[in-house]
Design an enzyme around this catalytic site. Structure first.
Site, PDB file in Angstrom:
ATOM      1  N   ARG A 278      11.096   6.770 -38.444  1.00  0.00           N
ATOM      2  CA  ARG A 278      12.121   8.024 -38.952  1.00  0.00           C
ATOM      3  C   ARG A 278      12.990   7.565 -37.621  1.00  0.00           C
ATOM      4  O   ARG A 278      12.860   8.256 -36.597  1.00  0.00           O
ATOM      5  CB  ARG A 278      11.602   9.546 -38.293  1.00  0.00           C
ATOM      6  CG  ARG A 278      12.120  10.536 -38.763  1.00  0.00           C
ATOM      7  CD  ARG A 278      13.106  10.822 -37.742  1.00  0.00           C
ATOM      8  NE  ARG A 278      12.598  11.355 -36.337  1.00  0.00           N
ATOM      9  CZ  ARG A 278      13.002  11.528 -34.926  1.00  0.00           C
ATOM     10  NH1 ARG A 278      14.055   9.881 -34.913  1.00  0.00           N
ATOM     11  NH2 ARG A 278      12.541  11.624 -33.950  1.00  0.00           N
TER      12      ARG A 278
ATOM     13  N   LYS B 285      14.001   3.362 -24.838  1.00  0.00           N
ATOM     14  CA  LYS B 285      13.402   4.066 -24.205  1.00  0.00           C
ATOM     15  C   LYS B 285      12.681   3.533 -23.655  1.00  0.00           C
ATOM     16  O   LYS B 285      12.809   4.243 -22.528  1.00  0.00           O
ATOM     17  CB  LYS B 285      12.507   4.431 -24.999  1.00  0.00           C
ATOM     18  CG  LYS B 285      12.832   5.503 -26.288  1.00  0.00           C
ATOM     19  CD  LYS B 285      12.928   6.268 -26.157  1.00  0.00           C
ATOM     20  CE  LYS B 285      13.653   7.596 -27.670  1.00  0.00           C
ATOM     21  NZ  LYS B 285      13.688   9.159 -27.188  1.00  0.00           N
TER      22      LYS B 285
ATOM     23  N   ASP C  30       7.124  11.250 -27.938  1.00  0.00           N
ATOM     24  CA  ASP C  30       7.972  12.245 -27.445  1.00  0.00           C
ATOM     25  C   ASP C  30       9.164  12.634 -28.445  1.00  0.00           C
ATOM     26  O   ASP C  30       9.845  13.756 -28.094  1.00  0.00           O
ATOM     27  CB  ASP C  30       8.973  10.651 -26.844  1.00  0.00           C
ATOM     28  CG  ASP C  30      10.783  10.686 -26.703  1.00  0.00           C
ATOM     29  OD1 ASP C  30      10.625  11.728 -25.025  1.00  0.00           O
ATOM     30  OD2 ASP C  30      11.624  10.594 -27.084  1.00  0.00           O
ATOM     31  N   ASP C  31       9.642  12.670 -29.607  1.00  0.00           N
ATOM     32  CA  ASP C  31       9.367  13.813 -29.975  1.00  0.00           C
ATOM     33  C   ASP C  31       9.641  14.609 -30.066  1.00  0.00           C
ATOM     34  O   ASP C  31      10.504  16.158 -30.448  1.00  0.00           O
ATOM     35  CB  ASP C  31      10.266  12.706 -32.243  1.00  0.00           C
ATOM     36  CG  ASP C  31      10.359  11.811 -31.573  1.00  0.00           C
ATOM     37  OD1 ASP C  31      12.104  11.467 -31.155  1.00  0.00           O
ATOM     38  OD2 ASP C  31      10.113  10.412 -32.004  1.00  0.00           O
TER      39      ASP C  31
ATOM     40  N   GLU D 186       6.952   7.329 -30.307  1.00  0.00           N
ATOM     41  CA  GLU D 186       8.836   6.783 -30.951  1.00  0.00           C
ATOM     42  C   GLU D 186       8.678   7.300 -32.283  1.00  0.00           C
ATOM     43  O   GLU D 186       8.248   6.480 -32.867  1.00  0.00           O
ATOM     44  CB  GLU D 186       9.214   6.096 -29.743  1.00  0.00           C
ATOM     45  CG  GLU D 186      10.521   6.663 -29.965  1.00  0.00           C
ATOM     46  CD  GLU D 186      10.873   8.026 -28.702  1.00  0.00           C
ATOM     47  OE1 GLU D 186      10.872   8.058 -28.257  1.00  0.00           O
ATOM     48  OE2 GLU D 186      11.273   8.692 -29.683  1.00  0.00           O
ATOM     49  N   ASP D 187       9.315   8.160 -33.093  1.00  0.00           N
ATOM     50  CA  ASP D 187       9.982   7.904 -34.214  1.00  0.00           C
ATOM     51  C   ASP D 187       9.637   7.617 -35.062  1.00  0.00           C
ATOM     52  O   ASP D 187       9.438   6.758 -36.254  1.00  0.00           O
ATOM     53  CB  ASP D 187      11.858   7.149 -33.973  1.00  0.00           C
ATOM     54  CG  ASP D 187      12.293   7.615 -33.019  1.00  0.00           C
ATOM     55  OD1 ASP D 187      12.394   8.839 -32.769  1.00  0.00           O
ATOM     56  OD2 ASP D 187      13.391   7.196 -33.047  1.00  0.00           O
TER      57      ASP D 187
ATOM     58  N   ASN E 289      19.146  15.505 -24.603  1.00  0.00           N
ATOM     59  CA  ASN E 289      18.696  15.355 -25.490  1.00  0.00           C
ATOM     60  C   ASN E 289      16.918  14.294 -24.436  1.00  0.00           C
ATOM     61  O   ASN E 289      17.336  14.295 -22.773  1.00  0.00           O
ATOM     62  CB  ASN E 289      19.073  13.350 -25.063  1.00  0.00           C
ATOM     63  CG  ASN E 289      18.299  12.317 -25.962  1.00  0.00           C
ATOM     64  OD1 ASN E 289      17.083  11.501 -25.273  1.00  0.00           O
ATOM     65  ND2 ASN E 289      19.150  11.619 -26.759  1.00  0.00           N
TER      66      ASN E 289
ATOM     67  N   ASN F 236      20.409  12.404 -33.888  1.00  0.00           N
ATOM     68  CA  ASN F 236      21.745  11.429 -33.621  1.00  0.00           C
ATOM     69  C   ASN F 236      21.492  10.253 -34.352  1.00  0.00           C
ATOM     70  O   ASN F 236      20.328  10.544 -35.465  1.00  0.00           O
ATOM     71  CB  ASN F 236      20.415  11.219 -32.055  1.00  0.00           C
ATOM     72  CG  ASN F 236      20.243  12.320 -31.052  1.00  0.00           C
ATOM     73  OD1 ASN F 236      21.383  12.185 -30.670  1.00  0.00           O
ATOM     74  ND2 ASN F 236      19.091  11.786 -30.613  1.00  0.00           N
TER      75      ASN F 236
ATOM     76  N   TYR G 189      21.160   3.142 -25.751  1.00  0.00           N
ATOM     77  CA  TYR G 189      20.564   4.526 -26.043  1.00  0.00           C
ATOM     78  C   TYR G 189      21.643   4.894 -27.295  1.00  0.00           C
ATOM     79  O   TYR G 189      22.760   4.098 -27.666  1.00  0.00           O
ATOM     80  CB  TYR G 189      20.125   5.048 -25.028  1.00  0.00           C
ATOM     81  CG  TYR G 189      19.150   6.269 -25.392  1.00  0.00           C
ATOM     82  CD1 TYR G 189      18.097   5.904 -26.098  1.00  0.00           C
ATOM     83  CD2 TYR G 189      19.549   6.909 -24.753  1.00  0.00           C
ATOM     84  CE1 TYR G 189      16.872   6.986 -26.368  1.00  0.00           C
ATOM     85  CE2 TYR G 189      18.417   8.262 -25.880  1.00  0.00           C
ATOM     86  CZ  TYR G 189      17.493   7.878 -26.106  1.00  0.00           C
ATOM     87  OH  TYR G 189      16.993   9.222 -25.563  1.00  0.00           O
TER      88      TYR G 189
END
Ligand SMILES: NC(=O)C1=CN([C@@H]2O[C@H](COP(=O)(O)OP(=O)(O)OC[C@H]3O[C@@H](n4cnc5c(N)ncnc54)[C@H](OP(=O)(O)O)[C@@H]3O)[C@@H](O)[C@H]2O)C=CC1
Ligand SMILES: CC(=O)C(=O)O
Ligand SMILES: [Mg+2]
Length: 546
Positions: free
Chosen positions: A145, A163, A257-258, A234-235, A444, A400, A92
């Site tokens: 991203r 993840k 999640d973000d 995610e992202d 996190n 991160n 991770y």
């Protein structure tokens, strides 16, 4: 080859390697295909750990672990779960960031599924190619991203993979029932478009009229094939992620999640920071650097503390100052704000503040929250300025990977003369300062999403609600007791992640029943026992029921 029983040695979910006992070796025609000694999982794990530690380079450690997972899943998860603090920073953040950046070069074997623009119209049938019997959890990214590293296109696959490894190790999803997915809508990063090893479609990102139908087709197909699946977005860049969440959160079992996972974990850290500094939420002045998916998600969650304190939303918003790439977000700035930014735009500024330093001077914040992706943006001058006006500054450098953190733990403790409450998105080692050891917290979303997802999935929740996100945060915050909080510790140690995820799952399930979201009937009489019974634990005699 595939029909031969010895193929079991090539099947990571069934393979035990030297762990096959004599009876199994006879039955599966493995005699002679393995060295004579039969080993226990612990013995295999000891060897794997010594191999892991022999690598001096983190990317090599990452590759080693993923190759191990591809050979023997049970051994991989056993090793991981017994060495969480050592190995999470590899699978991770931060190492996964480097692995994504070099994904094309380091590619060895495929994991998960890819759905590209060329696949439009075929996604449902492609899903039938996925070899596992069922899927309980999907983490999907479009690679736009990835951490604070920008648009990596299909190279982002390392994030859904990582993840999901956390979902298994942290919460107990069964590894064979997890599916990492990349939606390949192109990339706008020239470097990758020109890289001969880049593995995605070689074009710039498609426009919204192609993008949204592609994602929609993926979601419709996923929920058609696996009706009880949970999808974690995610992202995904903020031009799309807010709309996707709005469009689908009341339609499918999904969350971002973000936005929501980060909101929850930082709410938890904030609850404990408020305990640590002994100043109520109503006395906090919070400056955010970054008003994207994570920054807005965090502020929306922290708003719940004001609500609980009986403060109206309108009044509560006066405790937030957001700085984006153009400076302090105000209604008078003259640009068109997204709805998310507009909600926090200051109405009381008839002057413009362009830099974070100016904002800190003007606001005298009690908390500085970095979710900008811009490394080293909390300078010494900014932190010293902040520290002049507050006894115990709350400093969260949450971007991160480590290179993108707004400041390091050491800088935060030094520049505040050891007075700050500090958390970062990627791990920092303990810091020795003036004969004191400071242990930085890791703020996190990994503390939240495994348990949140497990709870929502197990009770067959219709949706993931805001109340579940808040419940998860509160549950996590209780893992730090008062004696720890006064020392500045705001997050529990990572070694407790299974226990944390279990409790979060229990509270999420209870909330789901309270809210009429849970579709599992009858309601389990002992929810904690029900959760524990359904958790995967790596073992060679694992029996799995779900
Ligand atoms: N610790 C954790 O659990 C998590 C950490 N993160 C980290 O947070 C970071 C941001 O993620 P996310 O919110 O999704 O990203 P977004 O792209 O959605 O948002 C980034 C924000 O930072 C702002 N920004 C960019 N450059 C500057 C600058 N020079 N000065 C001030 N503001 C700037 C952007 O401004 P503008 O709006 O003007 O473009 C935008 O508001 C990433 O590094 C990510 O890794 C994310 C999720 C979880
Ligand atoms: C942690 C995480 O989700 C991120 O940095 O995007
Ligand atoms: Mg993320």
């Amino acid at each position: 080859m595939q029909n031969k029983p010895s193929f079991v040695l090539r099947n990571p979910s069934a393979n035990k390697g030297t762990g096959f006992n004599d009876e199994e070796r006879n039955k599966l025609a493995l005699k002679g295909l393995l060295p004579p000694k039969v080993e226990t999982l612990q013995e295999q794990s000891d060897r794997a750990l010594s191999q892991f530690t022999s690598f001096t380079n983190n990317l090599e450690k990452y590759i080693f672990l993923n190759c191990l997972r591809d050979r023997n899943e049970t051994l991989f998860y056993y090793l991981l779960m017994n060495n969480l603090e050592l190995m999470f920073p590899i699978i991770y953040t931060p190492t996964v960031g480097e692995a994504c950046q070099k994904f094309g070069n380091e590619f060895r074997f495929a994991q998960g599924m890819y759905f590209a623009t060329q696949d439009k119209g075929s996604i449902r049938s492609m899903m039938d190619n996925w070899p596992a019997d069922g899927v309980d959890i999907i983490v999907v990214s479009d690679g736009s991203r990835i951490l604070g590293l920008g648009d990596l296109g299909t190279n982002g696959m390392g994030i859904p993979v990582g993840k999901l490894q956390l979902y298994v190790a942290g919460a107990g999803f069964h590894p064979t029932r997890t599916l990492p997915v990349i939606i390949d809508a192109g990339t706008n990063t020239k470097k990758y478009l020109e890289d001969k090893y880049y593995l995605g479609e070689r074009h710039t990102r498609v426009a919204d009229d192609q993008y949204y139908p592609l994602v929609d087709e993926f979601l419709q197909a996923a929920f058609d094939k696996w009706p009880n699946v949970l999808v974690q977005f995610e992202d995904i860049s903020n031009d799309h992620c807010f709309k996707l969440l709005d469009d689908y959160r009341d339609k499918f079992l999904c969350f971002n999640d973000d936005i929501q996972g980060t909101g929850s974990v930082i709410l938890s850290g904030f609850i404990n920071s408020v305990r640590a500094v002994q100043k109520p939420i109503t006395e906090q002045r919070m400056v955010f650097l970054g008003a994207g998916s994570a920054g807005i998600g965090v502020a929306d969650c922290i708003m719940s503390l004001f609500e609980e304190a009986g403060v109206s939303k309108e009044q509560a918003r006066k405790s937030f100052w957001f700085v984006d790439s153009k400076g302090l977000i105000t209604t008078t700035r003259g640009d068109t704000l997204t709805p998310q930014k507009r909600a926090y735009a200051r109405e009381d500024y008839d002057y413009q503040l362009k830099s974070l330093l100016e904002v800190v001077r003007d606001v005298k914040p009690t908390a500085l929250i970095g979710l900008s992706g811009i490394g080293a943006s909390f300078t010494q001058e900014i932190i010293e300025e902040m520290s002049k006006h507050v006894e115990k500054p709350i400093i969260f450098a949450l971007s991160n990977p480590t290179t993108n953190a707004e400041c390091t733990a050491e800088q935060a403790y030094q520049w505040t003369d050891g007075r700050c409450i500090f958390a970062s998105g990627s791990p920092f080692k303990p810091v020795e300062y003036k004969n004191h050891t400071f242990v930085p917290g890791q703020g996190n979303n990994m503390y939240i999403f495994p348990g949140l997802g497990l709870g929502a999935h197990l009770c067959r929740s219709k949706h993931v609600t805001d109340a579940m996100i808040i419940t998860a945060a509160k549950t996590l915050s209780k893992f730090v007791d008062d004696s720890e909080v006064v020392t500045g510790k705001i997050y529990p140690g990572l070694q407790h992640i299974r226990e944390i995820s279990t409790k979060i799952a229990v509270r999420v399930i209870e909330k789901a029943y309270e809210e009429g979201m849970a579709q599992l009937t009858p309601r389990p009489t002992d929810i904690e026992a029900f959760v524990r019974m359904n958790q995967y634990n790596p073992s060679y005699d694992q029996k799995f029921n779900n």
